[in-house]
Motif scaffolding. Structure first.
Motif, PDB file in Angstrom:
ATOM      1  N   TYR A 524       4.861  -2.586   3.121  1.00 49.48           N
ATOM      2  CA  TYR A 524       6.201  -1.588   2.781  1.00 49.48           C
ATOM      3  C   TYR A 524       7.920  -1.518   3.877  1.00 49.48           C
ATOM      4  O   TYR A 524       7.499  -1.481   4.724  1.00 49.48           O
ATOM      5  CB  TYR A 524       6.046  -0.514   2.518  1.00 49.48           C
ATOM      6  CG  TYR A 524       5.800   0.302   1.441  1.00 49.48           C
ATOM      7  CD1 TYR A 524       6.488   0.419   0.047  1.00 49.48           C
ATOM      8  CD2 TYR A 524       3.741   0.419   1.279  1.00 49.48           C
ATOM      9  CE1 TYR A 524       5.648   0.808  -1.376  1.00 49.48           C
ATOM     10  CE2 TYR A 524       3.384   0.572  -0.032  1.00 49.48           C
ATOM     11  CZ  TYR A 524       4.585   0.422  -1.351  1.00 49.48           C
ATOM     12  OH  TYR A 524       3.803   0.908  -1.912  1.00 49.48           O
ATOM     13  N   ASP A 526       9.397   0.152   5.845  1.00 47.84           N
ATOM     14  CA  ASP A 526       9.360   1.670   6.111  1.00 47.84           C
ATOM     15  C   ASP A 526       8.196   2.121   6.337  1.00 47.84           C
ATOM     16  O   ASP A 526       8.529   2.928   7.185  1.00 47.84           O
ATOM     17  CB  ASP A 526      10.381   3.018   5.546  1.00 47.84           C
ATOM     18  CG  ASP A 526      10.181   2.764   4.133  1.00 47.84           C
ATOM     19  OD1 ASP A 526       9.053   2.292   3.362  1.00 47.84           O
ATOM     20  OD2 ASP A 526       9.837   3.824   3.555  1.00 47.84           O
ATOM     21  N   VAL A 532       0.516  -4.336   3.299  1.00 49.07           N
ATOM     22  CA  VAL A 532      -0.122  -4.096   2.520  1.00 49.07           C
ATOM     23  C   VAL A 532      -0.735  -4.851   1.339  1.00 49.07           C
ATOM     24  O   VAL A 532      -1.994  -3.997   0.677  1.00 49.07           O
ATOM     25  CB  VAL A 532       0.418  -2.327   1.432  1.00 49.07           C
ATOM     26  CG1 VAL A 532       0.476  -2.027   0.331  1.00 49.07           C
ATOM     27  CG2 VAL A 532       1.195  -1.810   2.418  1.00 49.07           C
ATOM     28  N   ASN A 552      -9.045   4.384  -2.145  1.00 54.24           N
ATOM     29  CA  ASN A 552      -7.842   5.366  -2.283  1.00 54.24           C
ATOM     30  C   ASN A 552      -6.873   4.475  -0.664  1.00 54.24           C
ATOM     31  O   ASN A 552      -7.617   3.776   0.097  1.00 54.24           O
ATOM     32  CB  ASN A 552      -7.964   6.659  -1.295  1.00 54.24           C
ATOM     33  CG  ASN A 552      -8.328   7.983  -2.153  1.00 54.24           C
ATOM     34  OD1 ASN A 552      -9.403   8.691  -2.357  1.00 54.24           O
ATOM     35  ND2 ASN A 552      -7.707   7.923  -3.492  1.00 54.24           N
ATOM     36  N   GLY A 553      -5.263   4.481  -1.478  1.00 52.44           N
ATOM     37  CA  GLY A 553      -5.158   3.076  -0.103  1.00 52.44           C
ATOM     38  C   GLY A 553      -4.965   1.266  -0.370  1.00 52.44           C
ATOM     39  O   GLY A 553      -4.519   0.794   0.717  1.00 52.44           O
ATOM     40  N   SER A 554      -6.108   1.090  -1.273  1.00 51.33           N
ATOM     41  CA  SER A 554      -6.454  -0.050  -1.353  1.00 51.33           C
ATOM     42  C   SER A 554      -5.038  -0.257  -1.857  1.00 51.33           C
ATOM     43  O   SER A 554      -4.821  -2.078  -1.339  1.00 51.33           O
ATOM     44  CB  SER A 554      -7.241  -0.561  -1.987  1.00 51.33           C
ATOM     45  OG  SER A 554      -7.744   0.143  -3.098  1.00 51.33           O
ATOM     46  N   GLY A 555      -4.145  -0.261  -2.618  1.00 53.74           N
ATOM     47  CA  GLY A 555      -2.913  -0.817  -2.929  1.00 53.74           C
ATOM     48  C   GLY A 555      -2.512  -1.440  -4.079  1.00 53.74           C
ATOM     49  O   GLY A 555      -1.708  -1.956  -4.411  1.00 53.74           O
ATOM     50  N   LYS A 556      -3.527  -0.616  -4.898  1.00 58.88           N
ATOM     51  CA  LYS A 556      -3.569  -0.211  -6.868  1.00 58.88           C
ATOM     52  C   LYS A 556      -1.338  -0.020  -6.985  1.00 58.88           C
ATOM     53  O   LYS A 556      -1.333  -1.012  -7.774  1.00 58.88           O
ATOM     54  CB  LYS A 556      -4.300   0.021  -7.161  1.00 58.88           C
ATOM     55  CG  LYS A 556      -5.610   0.407  -6.979  1.00 58.88           C
ATOM     56  CD  LYS A 556      -6.494   1.360  -6.973  1.00 58.88           C
ATOM     57  CE  LYS A 556      -6.824   2.784  -6.978  1.00 58.88           C
ATOM     58  NZ  LYS A 556      -6.857   3.678  -5.365  1.00 58.88           N
ATOM     59  N   SER A 557      -0.913   1.247  -6.576  1.00 61.19           N
ATOM     60  CA  SER A 557      -0.070   1.381  -7.247  1.00 61.19           C
ATOM     61  C   SER A 557       0.368   0.523  -6.719  1.00 61.19           C
ATOM     62  O   SER A 557       2.263   0.025  -7.517  1.00 61.19           O
ATOM     63  CB  SER A 557       0.062   2.906  -6.136  1.00 61.19           C
ATOM     64  OG  SER A 557      -0.601   4.212  -7.162  1.00 61.19           O
ATOM     65  N   THR A 558       0.626   0.047  -5.264  1.00 57.03           N
ATOM     66  CA  THR A 558       1.210  -0.316  -4.867  1.00 57.03           C
ATOM     67  C   THR A 558       1.760  -1.821  -5.945  1.00 57.03           C
ATOM     68  O   THR A 558       2.598  -2.519  -6.135  1.00 57.03           O
ATOM     69  CB  THR A 558       1.648  -1.385  -3.995  1.00 57.03           C
ATOM     70  OG1 THR A 558       1.257  -0.376  -3.119  1.00 57.03           O
ATOM     71  CG2 THR A 558       2.430  -1.743  -2.700  1.00 57.03           C
ATOM     72  N   GLN A 598       1.715   7.257 -10.709  1.00 57.33           N
ATOM     73  CA  GLN A 598       1.035   8.472 -10.189  1.00 57.33           C
ATOM     74  C   GLN A 598       1.872   9.662  -9.945  1.00 57.33           C
ATOM     75  O   GLN A 598       1.510  10.276 -10.019  1.00 57.33           O
ATOM     76  CB  GLN A 598       0.252   8.039  -8.563  1.00 57.33           C
ATOM     77  CG  GLN A 598      -1.015   8.938  -8.888  1.00 57.33           C
ATOM     78  CD  GLN A 598      -1.606   8.206  -7.399  1.00 57.33           C
ATOM     79  OE1 GLN A 598      -1.447   7.055  -6.824  1.00 57.33           O
ATOM     80  NE2 GLN A 598      -2.706   8.953  -6.530  1.00 57.33           N
ATOM     81  N   HIS A 749      -8.796   4.868  -9.699  1.00 57.05           N
ATOM     82  CA  HIS A 749     -10.353   5.359  -8.786  1.00 57.05           C
ATOM     83  C   HIS A 749     -11.280   5.665  -9.961  1.00 57.05           C
ATOM     84  O   HIS A 749     -13.083   5.958  -9.135  1.00 57.05           O
ATOM     85  CB  HIS A 749     -10.269   5.416  -7.173  1.00 57.05           C
ATOM     86  CG  HIS A 749      -9.671   6.727  -6.979  1.00 57.05           C
ATOM     87  ND1 HIS A 749      -7.903   6.947  -6.363  1.00 57.05           N
ATOM     88  CD2 HIS A 749      -9.067   7.779  -7.531  1.00 57.05           C
ATOM     89  CE1 HIS A 749      -7.896   8.554  -6.472  1.00 57.05           C
ATOM     90  NE2 HIS A 749      -8.605   8.728  -7.148  1.00 57.05           N
TER      91      HIS A 749
HETATM   92  N1  LIG Z   1       6.980   3.845  -0.387  1.00 56.86           N
HETATM   93  C1  LIG Z   1       5.777   3.721   0.698  1.00 56.86           C
HETATM   94  N2  LIG Z   1       6.144   3.424   2.126  1.00 56.86           N
HETATM   95  C2  LIG Z   1       4.779   3.031   3.335  1.00 56.86           C
HETATM   96  N3  LIG Z   1       3.919   2.762   2.979  1.00 56.86           N
HETATM   97  C3  LIG Z   1       3.245   3.209   1.658  1.00 56.86           C
HETATM   98  C4  LIG Z   1       4.465   3.555   0.069  1.00 56.86           C
HETATM   99  N4  LIG Z   1       3.704   3.564  -0.256  1.00 56.86           N
HETATM  100  C5  LIG Z   1       2.506   3.782  -0.402  1.00 56.86           C
HETATM  101  N5  LIG Z   1       2.609   3.105   1.118  1.00 56.86           N
HETATM  102  C6  LIG Z   1       1.367   2.215   2.031  1.00 56.86           C
HETATM  103  O1  LIG Z   1       0.533   1.510   0.871  1.00 56.86           O
HETATM  104  C7  LIG Z   1      -0.849   1.210   1.304  1.00 56.86           C
HETATM  105  C8  LIG Z   1      -1.267   1.312  -0.082  1.00 56.86           C
HETATM  106  O2  LIG Z   1      -0.784   2.244  -0.886  1.00 56.86           O
HETATM  107  P1  LIG Z   1      -0.968   2.333  -2.786  1.00 56.86           P
HETATM  108  O3  LIG Z   1      -0.334   4.006  -3.152  1.00 56.86           O
HETATM  109  O4  LIG Z   1      -0.290   0.938  -3.174  1.00 56.86           O
HETATM  110  O5  LIG Z   1      -2.032   2.611  -2.843  1.00 56.86           O
HETATM  111  P2  LIG Z   1      -3.334   2.805  -4.019  1.00 56.86           P
HETATM  112  O6  LIG Z   1      -4.752   2.145  -3.953  1.00 56.86           O
HETATM  113  O7  LIG Z   1      -2.554   2.999  -5.195  1.00 56.86           O
HETATM  114  O8  LIG Z   1      -3.699   4.235  -3.257  1.00 56.86           O
HETATM  115  P3  LIG Z   1      -4.731   5.887  -4.303  1.00 56.86           P
HETATM  116  O9  LIG Z   1      -5.796   5.524  -4.718  1.00 56.86           O
HETATM  117  O10 LIG Z   1      -4.545   6.826  -3.426  1.00 56.86           O
HETATM  118  O11 LIG Z   1      -3.488   5.712  -5.187  1.00 56.86           O
HETATM  119  C9  LIG Z   1      -1.675   2.593   1.838  1.00 56.86           C
HETATM  120  O12 LIG Z   1      -2.105   2.312   3.416  1.00 56.86           O
HETATM  121  C10 LIG Z   1       0.248   3.714   2.122  1.00 56.86           C
HETATM  122  O13 LIG Z   1      -0.164   4.422   2.783  1.00 56.86           O
END
Ligand SMILES: Nc1ncnc2c1ncn2[C@@H]1O[C@H](COP(=O)(O)OP(=O)(O)OP(=O)(O)O)[C@@H](O)[C@H]1O
Length: 798
Positions: A524, A526, A532, A552-558, A598, A749
């Motif tokens: 990201y 910022d 990620v 959580n935080g593994s990067g799925k949403s990304t 989400q 998840h």
């Molecule tokens: N807009 C952002 N700016 C900076 N870092 C971010 C941003 N969005 C997510 N992150 C970081 O990227 C990493 C992956 O986040 P992501 O939301 O993709 O995880 P996730 O697997 O979808 O989590 P969850 O199951 O909690 O939704 C996390 O460490 C999060 O802190």
């Protein structure tokens, strides 16, 4: 939080009753009680007297409004003063009783105002304009000149504006020359009288010429002034609409990284509000400055020609100048509508659909939280069109409450007195010189005609000078705003557009879109600086149902965010149907992909629009909107709301009222019941699950209900997070049934309900691929997925 009363002086688009810009509230310095009786409540209510009023800037502190202490005393809010006063009494503020309230229909607002106020504080000294502010003007103007020139060129392209502008410029120039002409005729007239007294003869032709000239000048002056005002207003509106619309378009087109830049956002915030557009102000100020300068120069010319040979008059000029300054200070201290407003009870209500939706759209593009949905939904154009439509419907309807003339009663009288005190002031100067002439003719500085000319010119010059000062000061700010405006207009988005149309032919999407990640890494902009997504590779075939799982935080949403190109990847390639996503036209990609994030958002628009925006072509099609709401599970609760699909989650404009009028009001110290006015109607809070259903309905509107079948990829980021188990089960069943052959990717998840039906499960940890396959394959493998699955099953059984 500030009371809604405080909002009255703020911008209409303020939210949550909180001021974000500079604002003022009325504070009272209380002196020993000087009782006054309420005209409405008879002798039963006695108010403490407050004799001074100051405007003190507020600072927002912990969501509350506090005024800074001053050396003169501690300012108290009206409510604090009330606490020590009389018993509270329940009073219904009856808006229909003309003896209690004044009703004004002001554009989009219905306004009820307490008429019991008797202004006691008429004076308020303002500091004169600072010289420092004026010194920096030439520099600002010099630096911003190219932008000002561009603004003038742009203004010329506004339909009809050339005519308006030309006329307005002619009017202003003519109006600025007329005062000098008037002075000249006056002096000629007096000169003639002097000659007549001395020689006992009158040149009748000359007299008629002068008298005629004076009449013409006077008529022209009035005529041009009102014509100029009229033109000015029309010109402002036209230009204002054009610039506001352009600024809105600029704001709507920004992508997430660009909009995330706080300096960009600040500029955008300050630009697109129609009522406050600095460019409109700028264009007007440029013309005003020109006109003031011409006026000033011509009057200086008159004064110079008169004073030639009358150097003794300098002393006289000084006296007149000082007197004039004192008069100006008094005039400056006169009550203005803004100072009077906010001291009594009032209520203002709007139900104007165009105004509400225009304000909602403004909030939508201003706030960061909506940006992802705007960008991914490709909504930039449609919201701009909607905005133009609302602006067009609003046309010239006033929307700014501040323009209601609140100065009435004594305050108004005081204003009129000051307005008319100017002539007696001039007469006084003439009387003084007349007496001097009579008492000691040799010491008189001028002849009577010259005297008149000098005093009038000085008085007029003085006005001109303060007007010029204001214009110059204003121009400096204007130039800065204009410059910022054009810098923002020209600013490219941080995500560059691709050139290749997608799909090349529409039928390509009927079997869904294939998705491939090839050694993708991403961090990201910022974020923490760490990847990620880290060297991630996988392929989802056309029409497959894929579930991405991981902690959580593994990067799925990304991953889902990258598929709509909200951000660009740092390394590797993302392919849609075999094309690098960066080469494809952004608008096409966003049309072909429907996504439910989400952190979905509910726009500050009616629910119908919130759902309808899924398919901008069917924004007004209530049948389709209802169908989408059925699919999303939102129809049932929406139909039960009093305003149904016209309901807002949060109204973009709040009605206003004052529950704590000042001590001067007959309502001071009483509690209010505004319920008859049904203020802030049409808003309804929703549960998390209900909000999610509305967002889901929007996704259905785009992907399933839409008249254009152009979506080939559906992305759902935890779509059931806020749903109850039954709603979750219904949703997944419906989704599987309705998707046809579109590709569908879920991130979850809590994957029990989904993964068994998935063609492909991608298990990721810390942005890296751990396992991929279907449920049976991964269970057989007995790896991380199987461990997770068993854990969830155990939790369920235990
Ligand atoms: N807009 C952002 N700016 C900076 N870092 C971010 C941003 N969005 C997510 N992150 C970081 O990227 C990493 C992956 O986040 P992501 O939301 O993709 O995880 P996730 O697997 O979808 O989590 P969850 O199951 O909690 O939704 C996390 O460490 C999060 O802190």
């Amino acid at each position: 939080m500030l009371s809604p009363a405080a909002q009255i002086g703020s911008d209409d688009s303020e939210r949550d009753g909180v001021f974000k810009k500079s604002l003022h509230a009325t504070y009272f310095f209380c002196h020993p009680p000087a009782p006054s009786l309420s005209p409405l409540m008879g002798s039963s209510i006695t108010l403490s007297g407050c004799t001074e009023e100051l405007e003190i800037p507020l600072v927002e502190l912990n969501g509350d409004a506090k005024g800074a202490d001053t050396a003169e005393g501690t300012p108290l809010l009206g409510s604090e003063l009330d606490s020590d006063s009389e018993e509270k009494e329940q009073v219904l503020f009856d808006p229909n009783d003309p003896s209690m309230a004044r009703y004004t229909k002001h554009g989009v607002w219905d306004h009820w105002e307490d008429i019991s106020l008797a202004p006691t504080s008429l004076f308020k000294l303002k500091l004169p304009h600072t010289i420092a502010a004026k010194i920096k003007v030439p520099r600002d103007v010099y630096r911003g000149w190219p932008y000002v020139a561009r603004m003038l060129t742009d203004m010329a392209t506004v339909e009809g504006s050339k005519t308006y502008f030309t006329f307005y410029l002619i009017m202003s120039t003519l109006s600025s020359v007329l005062p000098s002409l008037d002075l000249w005729y006056n002096s000629q007239f007096l000169r003639m009288i002097e000659v007549a007294v001395e020689t006992r003869t009158v040149n009748k032709d000359a007299l008629l010429r002068i008298a005629g000239g004076q009449v013409v000048v006077s008529v022209l002056q009035r005529g041009l002034r009102s014509l100029g005002n009229h033109l000015n207003e029309r010109f402002d509106k036209r230009v204002g609409r054009k610039f506001a619309s352009r600024a809105f378009r600029v704001a709507a087109r920004l992508d997430v990284p660009t909009h995330g830049d706080s300096s960009v956002r600040q500029t955008i915030d300050s630009l697109y509000y129609y009522d406050e557009n600095p460019l409109t102000r700028g264009s007007r100020d440029v013309v005003q400055l020109f006109s003031d300068a011409v006026n000033f120069a011509t009057q200086c010319g008159v004064l110079f020609s008169v004073l030639q040979g009358h150097y003794e008059g300098a002393q006289f000029l000084l006296v007149v100048g000082i007197l004039r300054l004192l008069y100006d200070i008094a005039a400056d201290a006169a009550p203005s509508r803004s100072r009077y407003r906010g001291r009594g009870a009032y209520a203002a209500k709007t139900t104007d659909d165009d105004y509400l939706q225009k304000s909602g759209l403004e909030s939508m593009v201003a706030q960061d939280s909506y940006r992802k949905d705007i960008v991914a939904g490709g909504l930039g154009d449609v919201v701009s069109q909607q905005y133009d439509r609302r602006m067009h419907n609003l046309s010239d309807k006033p929307t700014d409450l501040r323009h209601i003339d609140a100065v009435t009663g004594l305050a108004r009288v005081w204003q009129i007195i000051l307005d008319h005190a100017e002539s007696p002031f001039d007469v006084f100067c003439q009387m003084y010189t007349c007496l001097q002439v009579v008492n000691s003719p040799s010491s008189a500085p001028f002849s009577l005609s010259t005297l008149h000319l000098v005093t009038s010119t000085v008085s007029s010059l003085n006005n001109q000078l303060s007007s010029l000062g204001r214009s110059i000061e204003g121009i400096s700010d204007d130039v800065l705003s204009i410059r910022r405006y054009y810098e923002t207009v020209d600013m490219p988005n941080k995500i560059p557009d691709g050139l290749t149309p997608f799909p090349e032919n529409e039928f390509d999407l009927s079997n869904g879109i294939s998705v491939e990640f090839k050694n993708v890494s991403f961090k990201y902009p910022d974020g923490t600086g760490k990847n990620v997504i880290d060297n991630l590779s996988f392929k989802i075939e056309q029409g497959q149902l894929c579930v991405i799982v991981g902690e959580n935080g593994s990067g799925k949403s990304t991953i889902l965010t990258l598929l709509t190109r909200i951000y660009d990847i740092s390394e590797g390639q993302i392919l849609l149907n075999g094309h690098d996503i960066r080469t494809l036209r952004l608008a096409d990609v966003r049309k072909a992909v429907a996504v439910l994030y989400q952190e979905y958002t509910i726009f500050p628009l009616p629910f119908s629009q919130n759902i309808g925006l899924g398919d901008p072509n069917s924004l007004e099609d209530m049948d389709m909107i209802r169908q989408a709401a059925e699919l999303g599970g939102a129809a049932e609760f929406i139909e039960e709301l009093p305003h149904k699909y016209g309901t807002y989650l949060e109204r973009p404009v709040y009605d206003r009222w004052d529950p704590e009028p000042s001590k001067h009001s007959a309502y001071a110290g009483k509690e209010f019941d505004f319920k008859d006015l049904k203020l802030d109607e049409g808003e309804s809070d929703l549960s998390g699950g209900q909000k999610q259903r509305i967002a889901l309905s929007r996704t259905f509107m785009k992907s399933i209900v839409s008249s254009e079948n152009v979506v080939g990829l559906l992305l759902f980021d935890e779509p059931s997070a806020a749903l109850d188990p039954k709603a979750e089960h219904d949703l997944f069943t419906r989704l599987r049934k309705l998707r046809g052959s579109k590709t569908m990717i879920f991130s979850s998840h809590r994957f029990g309900k989904l993964t068994r039906h998935a063609d492909l499960i991608i298990y990721i940890a810390k942005g890296q691929l751990m396992e991929a396959g279907n449920h049976v394959e991964l269970m057989k493998k007995d790896g991380e997925y199987a461990k997770f699955w068993n854990m969830q099953v155990e939790d369920f059984l235990s």
